[in-house]
Design a protein around this motif. Structure first.
Motif, PDB file in Angstrom:
ATOM      1  N   MET A   1      43.728  30.853 -47.443  1.00 16.21           N
ATOM      2  CA  MET A   1      44.953  31.429 -46.905  1.00 16.21           C
ATOM      3  C   MET A   1      44.587  32.453 -45.840  1.00 16.21           C
ATOM      4  SD  MET A   1      47.947  33.293 -48.994  1.00 16.21           S
ATOM      5  CE  MET A   1      48.992  34.432 -48.173  1.00 16.21           C
ATOM      6  N   THR A   2      45.253  32.365 -44.724  1.00 16.56           N
ATOM      7  CA  THR A   2      45.001  33.315 -43.648  1.00 16.56           C
ATOM      8  C   THR A   2      46.079  34.384 -43.659  1.00 16.56           C
ATOM      9  OG1 THR A   2      46.277  32.005 -42.098  1.00 16.56           O
ATOM     10  CG2 THR A   2      43.926  31.543 -42.218  1.00 16.56           C
ATOM     11  N   HIS A   3      45.750  35.507 -43.086  1.00 13.81           N
ATOM     12  CA  HIS A   3      46.713  36.600 -42.997  1.00 13.81           C
ATOM     13  C   HIS A   3      47.444  36.517 -41.673  1.00 13.81           C
ATOM     14  CE1 HIS A   3      45.452  38.646 -46.629  1.00 13.81           C
ATOM     15  NE2 HIS A   3      44.212  38.351 -46.295  1.00 13.81           N
ATOM     16  N   ARG A   4      48.734  36.769 -41.708  1.00 15.10           N
ATOM     17  CA  ARG A   4      49.553  36.746 -40.507  1.00 15.10           C
ATOM     18  C   ARG A   4      49.489  38.090 -39.797  1.00 15.10           C
ATOM     19  NH1 ARG A   4      54.791  34.395 -43.481  1.00 15.10           N
ATOM     20  NH2 ARG A   4      54.011  32.299 -43.777  1.00 15.10           N
ATOM     21  N   ILE A   5      49.737  38.043 -38.503  1.00 16.42           N
ATOM     22  CA  ILE A   5      49.908  39.272 -37.745  1.00 16.42           C
ATOM     23  C   ILE A   5      51.237  39.864 -38.181  1.00 16.42           C
ATOM     24  CG2 ILE A   5      50.243  40.240 -35.452  1.00 16.42           C
ATOM     25  CD1 ILE A   5      48.515  37.921 -34.396  1.00 16.42           C
ATOM     26  N   PHE A   6      51.226  41.144 -38.540  1.00 15.77           N
ATOM     27  CA  PHE A   6      52.439  41.774 -39.057  1.00 15.77           C
ATOM     28  C   PHE A   6      53.440  41.980 -37.932  1.00 15.77           C
ATOM     29  CE2 PHE A   6      54.775  45.537 -40.798  1.00 15.77           C
ATOM     30  CZ  PHE A   6      55.392  44.851 -41.818  1.00 15.77           C
ATOM     31  N   GLU A   7      54.681  41.627 -38.175  1.00 14.79           N
ATOM     32  CA  GLU A   7      55.729  41.681 -37.168  1.00 14.79           C
ATOM     33  C   GLU A   7      56.321  43.073 -36.973  1.00 14.79           C
ATOM     34  OE1 GLU A   7      59.416  39.710 -38.818  1.00 14.79           O
ATOM     35  OE2 GLU A   7      57.986  39.405 -40.441  1.00 14.79           O
ATOM     36  N   GLY A   8      56.038  43.994 -37.866  1.00 16.83           N
ATOM     37  CA  GLY A   8      56.597  45.340 -37.808  1.00 16.83           C
ATOM     38  C   GLY A   8      57.589  45.560 -38.937  1.00 16.83           C
ATOM     39  N   TRP A   9      57.678  46.786 -39.375  1.00 21.98           N
ATOM     40  CA  TRP A   9      58.535  47.092 -40.527  1.00 21.98           C
ATOM     41  C   TRP A   9      60.004  46.837 -40.248  1.00 21.98           C
ATOM     42  CZ3 TRP A   9      56.633  46.981 -45.031  1.00 21.98           C
ATOM     43  CH2 TRP A   9      55.331  47.418 -45.266  1.00 21.98           C
ATOM     44  N   HIS A  10      60.446  47.164 -39.036  1.00 19.48           N
ATOM     45  CA  HIS A  10      61.861  46.989 -38.722  1.00 19.48           C
ATOM     46  C   HIS A  10      62.245  45.507 -38.774  1.00 19.48           C
ATOM     47  CE1 HIS A  10      65.778  47.723 -36.998  1.00 19.48           C
ATOM     48  NE2 HIS A  10      65.520  46.834 -36.052  1.00 19.48           N
ATOM     49  N   SER A  11      61.475  44.672 -38.103  1.00 17.04           N
ATOM     50  CA  SER A  11      61.768  43.234 -38.084  1.00 17.04           C
ATOM     51  C   SER A  11      61.629  42.620 -39.470  1.00 17.04           C
ATOM     52  CB  SER A  11      60.838  42.518 -37.112  1.00 17.04           C
ATOM     53  OG  SER A  11      61.051  42.977 -35.810  1.00 17.04           O
ATOM     54  N   HIS A  12      60.599  43.034 -40.188  1.00 17.01           N
ATOM     55  CA  HIS A  12      60.380  42.495 -41.532  1.00 17.01           C
ATOM     56  C   HIS A  12      61.532  42.877 -42.457  1.00 17.01           C
ATOM     57  CE1 HIS A  12      58.318  41.192 -45.126  1.00 17.01           C
ATOM     58  NE2 HIS A  12      58.545  42.381 -45.663  1.00 17.01           N
ATOM     59  N   GLY A  13      61.938  44.121 -42.416  1.00 18.11           N
ATOM     60  CA  GLY A  13      63.048  44.583 -43.254  1.00 18.11           C
ATOM     61  C   GLY A  13      64.340  43.855 -42.942  1.00 18.11           C
ATOM     62  N   ARG A  14      64.609  43.615 -41.648  1.00 16.65           N
ATOM     63  CA  ARG A  14      65.814  42.901 -41.251  1.00 16.65           C
ATOM     64  C   ARG A  14      65.779  41.465 -41.759  1.00 16.65           C
ATOM     65  NH1 ARG A  14      66.190  39.562 -37.402  1.00 16.65           N
ATOM     66  NH2 ARG A  14      64.403  40.359 -36.270  1.00 16.65           N
ATOM     67  N   ARG A  15      64.642  40.789 -41.622  1.00 13.91           N
ATOM     68  CA  ARG A  15      64.524  39.401 -42.089  1.00 13.91           C
ATOM     69  C   ARG A  15      64.705  39.307 -43.598  1.00 13.91           C
ATOM     70  NH1 ARG A  15      60.822  35.585 -41.358  1.00 13.91           N
ATOM     71  NH2 ARG A  15      59.190  36.811 -42.285  1.00 13.91           N
ATOM     72  N   VAL A  16      64.107  40.229 -44.343  1.00 17.29           N
ATOM     73  CA  VAL A  16      64.237  40.209 -45.803  1.00 17.29           C
ATOM     74  C   VAL A  16      65.679  40.482 -46.217  1.00 17.29           C
ATOM     75  CG1 VAL A  16      63.553  41.390 -47.925  1.00 17.29           C
ATOM     76  CG2 VAL A  16      61.828  40.791 -46.230  1.00 17.29           C
ATOM     77  N   ALA A  17      66.334  41.435 -45.549  1.00 12.70           N
ATOM     78  CA  ALA A  17      67.722  41.753 -45.881  1.00 12.70           C
ATOM     79  C   ALA A  17      68.639  40.565 -45.613  1.00 12.70           C
ATOM     80  CB  ALA A  17      68.185  42.969 -45.081  1.00 12.70           C
ATOM     81  N   VAL A  18      68.449  39.906 -44.493  1.00 18.14           N
ATOM     82  CA  VAL A  18      69.280  38.749 -44.158  1.00 18.14           C
ATOM     83  C   VAL A  18      69.013  37.613 -45.132  1.00 18.14           C
ATOM     84  CG1 VAL A  18      69.665  36.959 -42.415  1.00 18.14           C
ATOM     85  CG2 VAL A  18      69.533  39.351 -41.738  1.00 18.14           C
ATOM     86  N   ALA A  19      67.751  37.375 -45.465  1.00 16.39           N
ATOM     87  CA  ALA A  19      67.402  36.288 -46.378  1.00 16.39           C
ATOM     88  C   ALA A  19      68.007  36.511 -47.762  1.00 16.39           C
ATOM     89  CB  ALA A  19      65.888  36.136 -46.476  1.00 16.39           C
ATOM     90  N   THR A  20      67.983  37.733 -48.246  1.00 16.43           N
ATOM     91  CA  THR A  20      68.556  37.987 -49.564  1.00 16.43           C
ATOM     92  C   THR A  20      70.082  37.976 -49.521  1.00 16.43           C
ATOM     93  OG1 THR A  20      68.320  40.368 -49.209  1.00 16.43           O
ATOM     94  CG2 THR A  20      66.579  39.255 -50.438  1.00 16.43           C
ATOM     95  N   GLY A  42      52.717  24.897 -40.124  1.00 15.05           N
ATOM     96  CA  GLY A  42      53.969  24.717 -40.853  1.00 15.05           C
ATOM     97  C   GLY A  42      54.996  23.925 -40.075  1.00 15.05           C
ATOM     98  N   LYS A  43      56.175  23.770 -40.662  1.00 13.76           N
ATOM     99  CA  LYS A  43      57.253  23.024 -40.016  1.00 13.76           C
ATOM    100  C   LYS A  43      58.500  23.870 -39.796  1.00 13.76           C
ATOM    101  CE  LYS A  43      55.811  18.555 -41.651  1.00 13.76           C
ATOM    102  NZ  LYS A  43      55.670  17.701 -40.495  1.00 13.76           N
ATOM    103  N   LEU A  44      58.608  25.029 -40.456  1.00 13.93           N
ATOM    104  CA  LEU A  44      59.779  25.890 -40.327  1.00 13.93           C
ATOM    105  C   LEU A  44      59.369  27.336 -40.123  1.00 13.93           C
ATOM    106  CD1 LEU A  44      62.020  24.567 -43.238  1.00 13.93           C
ATOM    107  CD2 LEU A  44      62.311  24.093 -40.821  1.00 13.93           C
ATOM    108  N   PHE A  45      60.222  28.099 -39.403  1.00 15.23           N
ATOM    109  CA  PHE A  45      60.056  29.542 -39.305  1.00 15.23           C
ATOM    110  C   PHE A  45      61.432  30.183 -39.419  1.00 15.23           C
ATOM    111  CE2 PHE A  45      60.646  28.162 -34.950  1.00 15.23           C
ATOM    112  CZ  PHE A  45      61.362  29.167 -34.322  1.00 15.23           C
ATOM    113  N   PHE A  46      61.469  31.472 -39.758  1.00 18.18           N
ATOM    114  CA  PHE A  46      62.732  32.164 -39.992  1.00 18.18           C
ATOM    115  C   PHE A  46      62.741  33.478 -39.228  1.00 18.18           C
ATOM    116  CE2 PHE A  46      65.406  35.018 -42.663  1.00 18.18           C
ATOM    117  CZ  PHE A  46      66.608  34.373 -42.468  1.00 18.18           C
ATOM    118  N   THR A  47      63.664  33.593 -38.264  1.00 16.40           N
ATOM    119  CA  THR A  47      63.768  34.806 -37.463  1.00 16.40           C
ATOM    120  C   THR A  47      64.735  35.816 -38.062  1.00 16.40           C
ATOM    121  OG1 THR A  47      65.535  33.885 -36.115  1.00 16.40           O
ATOM    122  CG2 THR A  47      63.271  33.557 -35.334  1.00 16.40           C
ATOM    123  N   GLY A  48      65.694  35.353 -38.838  1.00 11.93           N
ATOM    124  CA  GLY A  48      66.717  36.235 -39.389  1.00 11.93           C
ATOM    125  C   GLY A  48      67.874  36.445 -38.431  1.00 11.93           C
ATOM    126  N   LYS A  49      67.816  35.830 -37.255  1.00  6.06           N
ATOM    127  CA  LYS A  49      68.882  35.947 -36.264  1.00  6.06           C
ATOM    128  C   LYS A  49      69.759  34.701 -36.309  1.00  6.06           C
ATOM    129  CE  LYS A  49      65.949  38.594 -33.189  1.00  6.06           C
ATOM    130  NZ  LYS A  49      65.266  38.599 -31.889  1.00  6.06           N
TER     131      LYS A  49
END
Length: 80
Positions: A1-20, A42-49
């Protein structure tokens, strides 16, 4: 498993909030952009927008919203 480049706390928090909010927390585990998705194979990605039609759902490798894609398939099926 590789580690992803972190998108930033603001973007990550927004994506998690929208997903939940849409009651699918697994979407927050998807890559945050197309380039990361392609790097991981992969085949899918999620922006939260929302897409231009207002759907908040994962996108495929072409950047198309999966809900819009399903709607187009249903329209084609019902056309016959």
């Amino acid at each position: 498993m590789t580690h992803r480049i972190f998108e930033g706390w603001h973007s990550h928090g927004r994506r998690v909030a929208v997903a939940t909010k849409v009651s699918n927390a697994d979407w927050a585990r998807l890559p945050h952009c197309r380039s990361v998705m392609l790097a991981e194979g992969g085949k899918l990605f999620f922006t939260g927008k929302a897409c231009k039609r207002g759907h908040v759902s994962p996108r495929n490798e072409h950047g198309d919203c999966t809900q819009c894609h399903l709607m187009r398939l249903a329209e084609r099926r019902d056309a016959f």
